[in-house]
Design a protein around this motif. Sequence first.
Motif, short mmCIF file in Angstrom:
data_model
loop_
_atom_site.label_atom_id
_atom_site.label_comp_id
_atom_site.label_asym_id
_atom_site.label_seq_id
_atom_site.Cartn_x
_atom_site.Cartn_y
_atom_site.Cartn_z
N CYS A 14 -7.57 18.97 30.73
CA CYS A 14 -6.38 19.27 31.54
C CYS A 14 -6.44 20.73 31.97
CB CYS A 14 -5.13 19.01 30.72
SG CYS A 14 -3.63 19.59 31.51
N CYS A 38 -3.07 22.42 29.97
CA CYS A 38 -2.99 22.59 28.51
C CYS A 38 -4.36 22.50 27.85
CB CYS A 38 -2.04 21.56 27.91
SG CYS A 38 -2.71 19.89 27.82
N CYS A 78 -1.95 13.79 32.21
CA CYS A 78 -2.53 14.36 31.01
C CYS A 78 -1.91 13.70 29.77
CB CYS A 78 -2.28 15.87 30.98
SG CYS A 78 -2.85 16.64 29.46
N CYS A 131 2.40 16.66 27.95
CA CYS A 131 2.10 17.60 29.03
C CYS A 131 2.40 16.93 30.37
CB CYS A 131 0.62 17.98 28.95
SG CYS A 131 0.02 18.92 30.36
N PHE A 172 1.25 17.62 33.37
CA PHE A 172 0.28 17.71 34.46
C PHE A 172 -0.18 16.31 34.88
CE2 PHE A 172 -4.02 17.86 36.18
CZ PHE A 172 -3.79 18.68 37.27
ZN ZN Z 1 -2.20 18.85 29.87
#
Ligand code: ZN
Length: 573
Positions: free
Chosen positions: A381, A384, A408, A418, A420
């Motif tokens: 990712c 993170c 993610c 997370c 994303f």
């Molecule tokens: Zn992430």
Amino acid sequence: MTLRDYQQQSVDAAIAHFKQSQQSAVLVLPTGAGKSIVIAELARIANGNVLVLTHVKELVAQNAEKVGLLTQEANIYSAGLNQKKANGKTVVASIQSAARALTKFTQPFSLVIIDECHRVSNESTSQYQQLLIHLKTRNPNLKLLGLTATPYRLGLGWIYRLHYHGKVGNTDTPVFDKCIFELPMRPLISKGYLTKPIIFDGLSAQYDFSELNAYDSGEYPQMEIDSLLNHQGRATTAIIKQIKQLAEVRKGVLIFAATVRHANEIMTLLDNDAALITAQTPHNERDDIIKRFKSQQLKFIVNVAVLTTGFDAPHVDLIAILRPTASISLFQQMIGRGLRLAQDKTDCLIIDYAANGYDLFYPEVGQAKPNSKSVPVQVHCPVCQFANIFWGIVDDDGDIVEHYGRRCQGLINNNQQCDFRFRSKSCPDCGAENDIAARICNTCQSTLIDPDKRLKQVLNAQHHHLFKCAQMLLLNQDDKLLVQYLDIEGNDFKQTFNFSTPAQRKAFYAVFVLSHTRTPGLRHPQYNKIADVLADQSRFRKPDLLLLKKNKHRWDLVDSFFNYQGKYKIDMS
Ligand SMILES: [Zn+2]
Ligand SMILES: [Zn+2]
């Protein structure tokens, strides 16, 4: 009797978890890791009464026996074993028998351990949930621990919400809260606790199932399998001939067939030392076949999707996989049937005649394989840094050329996922990023327009054209990058990009690279020259549809649709 190191570690993980948490937990141990010993040790050291549940009488007997080895005898509640004792320090029960006699379970239990816990449903009407609800009336602080080799079910996903490696599991319908320990198969083999597998692809003949597409559930349509097999008729004859030759120096052979019809065909090619088990085989007949197989009166068992778990014949030393599977776990479960240790057994030969192409040590991806070329790939990712495992495609060097990850899977502060997203669609009202399949915005709850609905509206208006893109070409034309989209009739739509200034190169990145990349989240190199882009063109995917709008004498691109599955889909046939 002493525990192996990883058995002790899994026991320690359970103790540490329940010391500070009421959440339900899962231990993942591969087939052959000795789950019964872990269960027995937990029963021995637990404060209060322990109830061990499982779904087949063989496992009830096995678990009770191991408890007896480590601590005082367990009581058994199982109609199949003719024993009905529902109370005691440790009770080992079959779920079917226990769920039919809830009122017999009067004493409070402090811990319930469920073996083969991937079978537990979270439907409140299911046998497991009915029993758990009843037991909680006796002890509201009842703790729940599951053990399994495969914490994943096709169509349902992970059975737990979180994994202790900092990974999200199933956020929608998890059965358990947290996976607290997971042991991979590799160390068990290298330390000699499991037999060494020798895996081959089909040696002389192989089926070609690559045209099959799995349902979302991960199952393949049986009729399509049969029809594909019909066109590969001689393959079965060649395959069974080879299995029989290889079996001459082997003791027990398991054959996994694709459909019942396929299994019957296989049976006609084997001799009278073979038997067939399907889901329709009556229980007593099945028990009898397994008994004769274990005593080696039978050498071959052909089965259709029934002997993946709970079947234990350590002498099995040849496994032939003649069925496609979209699940790595299922593939590994089949192989697991041959890895038990047995006297004079040095290895287990495993032949994949269906070209599934899995490695024994692949991690489970958590989703059905999207197409026959996919393998698990690791994608970090960019936010993170979590190392996600997604389905993807790699080139000959092992570099990722495409991946299908969406969000993610990493956990950040306070076990939040997370946010994303590698692929997403943005909400037209609030701009929030949503999953590409989402119907409702996760932030403002407004309805995300179904692409078909939008296309229908737009196409009813004038001056719009839907271009069905069959091919995309990248070319250098007079020092400009020309992107040419072609439909099946050879009509084209062109985009050009200048590369002279840094701003133009940035624009190319924003307009083209971000939407056309096959590997979202992975960095592309800086493209300073058109030749750099052309050299890297396998990393770009073509859109399925282009929505174009007439602007005086030319067409403008309004929108591109990737992975489009709706009714305007291009008909390639
Ligand atoms: Zn992430
Ligand atoms: Zn929104």
